[in-house]
Design a protein around this motif. Structure first.
Motif, mmCIF file in Angstrom:
data_model
loop_
_atom_site.group_PDB
_atom_site.id
_atom_site.type_symbol
_atom_site.label_atom_id
_atom_site.label_comp_id
_atom_site.label_asym_id
_atom_site.label_seq_id
_atom_site.Cartn_x
_atom_site.Cartn_y
_atom_site.Cartn_z
ATOM 1 N N LEU A 27 0.834 -1.210 0.000
ATOM 2 C CA LEU A 27 0.000 0.000 0.000
ATOM 3 C C LEU A 27 0.867 1.258 0.000
ATOM 4 O O LEU A 27 0.549 2.255 -0.656
ATOM 5 C CB LEU A 27 -0.934 -0.008 1.209
ATOM 6 C CG LEU A 27 -2.010 -1.105 1.203
ATOM 7 C CD1 LEU A 27 -2.768 -1.106 2.533
ATOM 8 C CD2 LEU A 27 -2.994 -0.884 0.049
ATOM 9 N N ALA A 28 1.985 1.199 0.738
ATOM 10 C CA ALA A 28 2.928 2.320 0.731
ATOM 11 C C ALA A 28 3.536 2.479 -0.658
ATOM 12 O O ALA A 28 3.706 3.593 -1.158
ATOM 13 C CB ALA A 28 4.027 2.086 1.772
ATOM 14 N N PHE A 29 3.848 1.340 -1.289
ATOM 15 C CA PHE A 29 4.416 1.341 -2.629
ATOM 16 C C PHE A 29 3.430 1.907 -3.647
ATOM 17 O O PHE A 29 3.821 2.574 -4.612
ATOM 18 C CB PHE A 29 4.816 -0.087 -2.995
ATOM 19 C CG PHE A 29 5.557 -0.213 -4.295
ATOM 20 C CD1 PHE A 29 6.672 0.568 -4.562
ATOM 21 C CD2 PHE A 29 5.145 -1.129 -5.251
ATOM 22 C CE1 PHE A 29 7.366 0.446 -5.755
ATOM 23 C CE2 PHE A 29 5.827 -1.268 -6.454
ATOM 24 C CZ PHE A 29 6.941 -0.476 -6.699
ATOM 25 N N ALA A 30 2.138 1.655 -3.420
ATOM 26 C CA ALA A 30 1.106 2.182 -4.314
ATOM 27 C C ALA A 30 0.986 3.700 -4.186
ATOM 28 O O ALA A 30 0.612 4.386 -5.142
ATOM 29 C CB ALA A 30 -0.244 1.522 -4.010
ATOM 30 N N ALA A 31 1.310 4.218 -2.992
ATOM 31 C CA ALA A 31 1.263 5.670 -2.792
ATOM 32 C C ALA A 31 2.456 6.348 -3.456
ATOM 33 O O ALA A 31 2.323 7.377 -4.114
ATOM 34 C CB ALA A 31 1.230 5.993 -1.295
ATOM 35 N N LYS A 32 3.634 5.771 -3.268
ATOM 36 C CA LYS A 32 4.876 6.265 -3.870
ATOM 37 C C LYS A 32 5.791 5.069 -4.108
ATOM 38 O O LYS A 32 5.778 4.110 -3.328
ATOM 39 C CB LYS A 32 5.576 7.267 -2.932
ATOM 40 C CG LYS A 32 5.029 8.672 -2.988
ATOM 41 C CD LYS A 32 5.491 9.394 -4.245
ATOM 42 C CE LYS A 32 5.072 10.860 -4.232
ATOM 43 N NZ LYS A 32 5.493 11.547 -5.478
ATOM 44 N N LEU A 33 6.614 5.130 -5.124
ATOM 45 C CA LEU A 33 7.468 3.994 -5.468
ATOM 46 C C LEU A 33 8.694 3.853 -4.569
ATOM 47 O O LEU A 33 9.423 2.867 -4.657
ATOM 48 C CB LEU A 33 7.925 4.110 -6.926
ATOM 49 C CG LEU A 33 6.811 4.230 -7.965
ATOM 50 C CD1 LEU A 33 7.410 4.266 -9.364
ATOM 51 C CD2 LEU A 33 5.820 3.069 -7.852
ATOM 52 N N LEU A 56 6.975 -10.170 -3.720
ATOM 53 C CA LEU A 56 5.879 -10.584 -4.603
ATOM 54 C C LEU A 56 4.540 -10.077 -4.080
ATOM 55 O O LEU A 56 3.703 -9.588 -4.850
ATOM 56 C CB LEU A 56 5.868 -12.112 -4.716
ATOM 57 C CG LEU A 56 4.959 -12.705 -5.799
ATOM 58 C CD1 LEU A 56 5.403 -12.246 -7.181
ATOM 59 C CD2 LEU A 56 4.975 -14.231 -5.716
ATOM 60 N N VAL A 57 4.346 -10.183 -2.761
ATOM 61 C CA VAL A 57 3.112 -9.664 -2.153
ATOM 62 C C VAL A 57 3.016 -8.148 -2.353
ATOM 63 O O VAL A 57 1.953 -7.617 -2.675
ATOM 64 C CB VAL A 57 3.064 -10.007 -0.642
ATOM 65 C CG1 VAL A 57 1.885 -9.298 0.035
ATOM 66 C CG2 VAL A 57 2.954 -11.514 -0.437
ATOM 67 N N VAL A 58 4.139 -7.457 -2.175
ATOM 68 C CA VAL A 58 4.175 -6.005 -2.378
ATOM 69 C C VAL A 58 3.732 -5.653 -3.802
ATOM 70 O O VAL A 58 2.905 -4.759 -4.002
ATOM 71 C CB VAL A 58 5.601 -5.450 -2.116
ATOM 72 C CG1 VAL A 58 5.691 -3.991 -2.568
ATOM 73 C CG2 VAL A 58 5.939 -5.559 -0.637
ATOM 74 N N ILE A 59 4.271 -6.373 -4.787
ATOM 75 C CA ILE A 59 3.941 -6.114 -6.187
ATOM 76 C C ILE A 59 2.475 -6.426 -6.477
ATOM 77 O O ILE A 59 1.792 -5.658 -7.183
ATOM 78 C CB ILE A 59 4.848 -6.956 -7.120
ATOM 79 C CG1 ILE A 59 6.311 -6.542 -6.955
ATOM 80 C CG2 ILE A 59 4.413 -6.806 -8.575
ATOM 81 C CD1 ILE A 59 6.581 -5.099 -7.305
ATOM 82 N N VAL A 60 1.977 -7.536 -5.931
ATOM 83 C CA VAL A 60 0.574 -7.915 -6.158
ATOM 84 C C VAL A 60 -0.370 -6.857 -5.580
ATOM 85 O O VAL A 60 -1.336 -6.438 -6.235
ATOM 86 C CB VAL A 60 0.278 -9.300 -5.534
ATOM 87 C CG1 VAL A 60 -1.226 -9.569 -5.526
ATOM 88 C CG2 VAL A 60 1.001 -10.390 -6.315
ATOM 89 N N VAL A 61 -0.098 -6.421 -4.353
ATOM 90 C CA VAL A 61 -0.932 -5.372 -3.736
ATOM 91 C C VAL A 61 -0.868 -4.095 -4.570
ATOM 92 O O VAL A 61 -1.891 -3.443 -4.812
ATOM 93 C CB VAL A 61 -0.469 -5.086 -2.292
ATOM 94 C CG1 VAL A 61 -1.191 -3.860 -1.729
ATOM 95 C CG2 VAL A 61 -0.730 -6.297 -1.406
ATOM 96 N N PHE A 62 0.317 -3.759 -5.031
ATOM 97 C CA PHE A 62 0.484 -2.571 -5.877
ATOM 98 C C PHE A 62 -0.349 -2.685 -7.152
ATOM 99 O O PHE A 62 -1.063 -1.744 -7.533
ATOM 100 C CB PHE A 62 1.966 -2.401 -6.228
ATOM 101 C CG PHE A 62 2.228 -1.380 -7.297
ATOM 102 C CD1 PHE A 62 2.200 -0.027 -7.009
ATOM 103 C CD2 PHE A 62 2.501 -1.787 -8.595
ATOM 104 C CE1 PHE A 62 2.438 0.917 -7.998
ATOM 105 C CE2 PHE A 62 2.756 -0.847 -9.585
ATOM 106 C CZ PHE A 62 2.714 0.503 -9.288
#
Length: 233
Positions: A27-33, A56-62
């Motif tokens: 979710l943080a990654f989706a806000a900013k890279l 992988l989870v980070v990328i999927v959520v993004f």
């Protein structure tokens, strides 16, 4: 949003809830890279396989978060934004401005396209080097390494707007290193650009900002070293 979900990710990690941590990091990654540069420091803590699954989870959520906006035009816009960031824009930089000056001496023109790419490479090397150098494995040290990774990123960046430091300041709360707090005051000098409608950046003011920052960091480092020697004595 970035800071909130990033700190939640650290909190979940401290509680050994790794996959909740990965979801929050996504979710943080989706806000900013930006959080992407903090992931290499997981390897020392949870190993290569779990780090891969965490990423992988980070990328999927993004991707799930980006799904409502996803189309080819968005991909093109993202690519153009990255290109503009590294090859077109420049503001309140430190090492990048030195590289740009060297480029002027060599070619007589602004080699931003080349210097910008070099800065990105140096950033990658610096972050990976820290990841393999550190030995501590707790959450607090992960936050501290993330602080330095963020600092390296900003050090080689060709654009450093004042609000870019908000994440650095948030991470510094958990560290004994307070240079981010000092920088958050000094960075306001960059607003001199808006003193005229021509938006002219005075390099000597930028030099004062970074000279004071590096001066404080050196002084702080020497002071901490003296304190350790006194403790040992």
């Amino acid at each position: 949003a970035l800071i909130f979900f990033l700190l939640r990710a650290f909190l979940f990690f401290e509680k050994k809830q790794i996959w909740y941590s990965a979801g929050s990091m996504g979710l943080a990654f989706a806000a900013k890279l930006i959080p992407l540069i903090f992931l290499p420091y997981l390897i020392r803590r949870i190993g290569w396989m779990k780090s891969f699954l965490y990423g992988l989870v980070v990328i999927v959520v993004f991707l799930v978060m980006m799904l409502p906006f996803f189309d080819l035009e968005m991909l093109r816009n993202m690519g153009q934004s990255v290109e503009l960031y590294y090859q077109k824009f420049e503001f309140n930089a430190s090492i990048y401005f030195i590289g740009r000056w060297i480029g002027y001496q060599y070619s007589g023109w602004n080699m931003i396209a080349i210097v910008g790419k070099l800065m990105a490479i140096f950033t990658f090397i610096g972050i990976v080097f820290l990841a393999f150098k550190e030995n501590r494995k707790n959450t607090l040290s992960w936050i501290n390494m993330s602080l330095w990774a963020m600092f390296i990123y900003l050090l080689f960046a060709n654009i450093v707007h004042p609000w870019y430091l908000t994440t650095l300041v948030a991470l510094s709360v958990f560290s004994k290193n307070k240079f981010a707090i000092v920088w958050s005051y000094l960075v306001m000098l960059s607003y001199h650009v808006y003193a005229s409608s021509d938006y002219i950046e005075l390099e000597w003011i930028v030099a004062v900002e970074y000279a004071c920052l590096f001066g404080y960091m050196i002084w702080s480092s020497l002071k901490n070293r003296e304190s350790k020697l006194e403790t040992i004595a």
